[in-house]
Design a protein around this motif. Structure first.
Motif, mmCIF file in Angstrom:
data_model
loop_
_atom_site.group_PDB
_atom_site.id
_atom_site.type_symbol
_atom_site.label_atom_id
_atom_site.label_comp_id
_atom_site.label_asym_id
_atom_site.label_seq_id
_atom_site.Cartn_x
_atom_site.Cartn_y
_atom_site.Cartn_z
ATOM 1 N N UNK A 112 0.839 -1.203 0.000
ATOM 2 C CA UNK A 112 0.000 0.000 0.000
ATOM 3 C C UNK A 112 0.875 1.255 0.000
ATOM 4 N N UNK A 113 1.963 1.223 0.757
ATOM 5 C CA UNK A 113 2.890 2.350 0.796
ATOM 6 C C UNK A 113 3.593 2.510 -0.560
ATOM 7 N N UNK A 114 3.982 1.379 -1.126
ATOM 8 C CA UNK A 114 4.639 1.405 -2.445
ATOM 9 C C UNK A 114 3.697 1.964 -3.507
ATOM 10 N N UNK A 115 2.442 1.476 -3.493
ATOM 11 C CA UNK A 115 1.468 1.898 -4.491
ATOM 12 C C UNK A 115 1.099 3.374 -4.354
ATOM 13 N N UNK A 116 1.318 3.932 -3.168
ATOM 14 C CA UNK A 116 1.063 5.356 -2.948
ATOM 15 C C UNK A 116 2.199 6.211 -3.517
ATOM 16 N N UNK A 117 3.266 5.554 -3.997
ATOM 17 C CA UNK A 117 4.374 6.275 -4.613
ATOM 18 C C UNK A 117 5.396 6.796 -3.621
ATOM 19 N N UNK A 118 5.403 6.243 -2.425
ATOM 20 C CA UNK A 118 6.337 6.703 -1.406
ATOM 21 C C UNK A 118 7.698 6.048 -1.560
ATOM 22 N N UNK A 119 8.693 6.676 -0.984
ATOM 23 C CA UNK A 119 10.011 6.052 -0.909
ATOM 24 C C UNK A 119 10.001 5.074 0.253
ATOM 25 N N UNK A 120 11.000 4.215 0.312
ATOM 26 C CA UNK A 120 11.087 3.275 1.424
ATOM 27 C C UNK A 120 11.276 4.020 2.746
ATOM 28 N N UNK A 121 11.983 5.120 2.721
ATOM 29 C CA UNK A 121 12.186 5.913 3.931
ATOM 30 C C UNK A 121 10.863 6.482 4.423
ATOM 31 N N UNK A 122 10.069 7.031 3.503
ATOM 32 C CA UNK A 122 8.756 7.572 3.884
ATOM 33 C C UNK A 122 7.847 6.458 4.396
ATOM 34 N N UNK A 123 7.876 5.305 3.740
ATOM 35 C CA UNK A 123 7.045 4.178 4.159
ATOM 36 C C UNK A 123 7.439 3.709 5.555
ATOM 37 N N UNK A 124 8.732 3.618 5.812
ATOM 38 C CA UNK A 124 9.200 3.202 7.134
ATOM 39 C C UNK A 124 8.713 4.178 8.202
#
Length: 71
Positions: free
Chosen positions: A22-34
């Motif tokens: 879901x975080x990936x599909x929102x276009x976030x970076x891994x840092x933002x997702x974390x």
């Protein structure tokens, strides 16, 4: 009925993958997702690699400056 340990592990894994994708599909970076998930970048990166989640690479930082020659 009580959930068995294997069923609990399977459910946890599917919930983890769903949260990460879901975080990936929102276009976030891994840092933002974390940050959003309240875990370290290492934890999310390990989960991504262990579960074979494809995450597009984004270029970050300062773009390289190109010099144009005056003619």
């Amino acid at each position: 009925m009580t959930e068995t340990i294997p069923a609990m592990k399977a459910r946890h894994r599917s919930e983890l993958i769903a949260a990460i994708t879901a975080q990936r599909d929102a276009g976030l970076t891994q840092t933002q997702a974390a940050h959003n998930l309240g875990v370290s970048i290492t934890t999310i990166n390990n989960a991504i690699h262990r579960n074979n989640v494809r995450w597009p690479v984004k270029r970050q930082g300062h773009p390289k400056h190109t010099r144009e020659t005056a003619q």
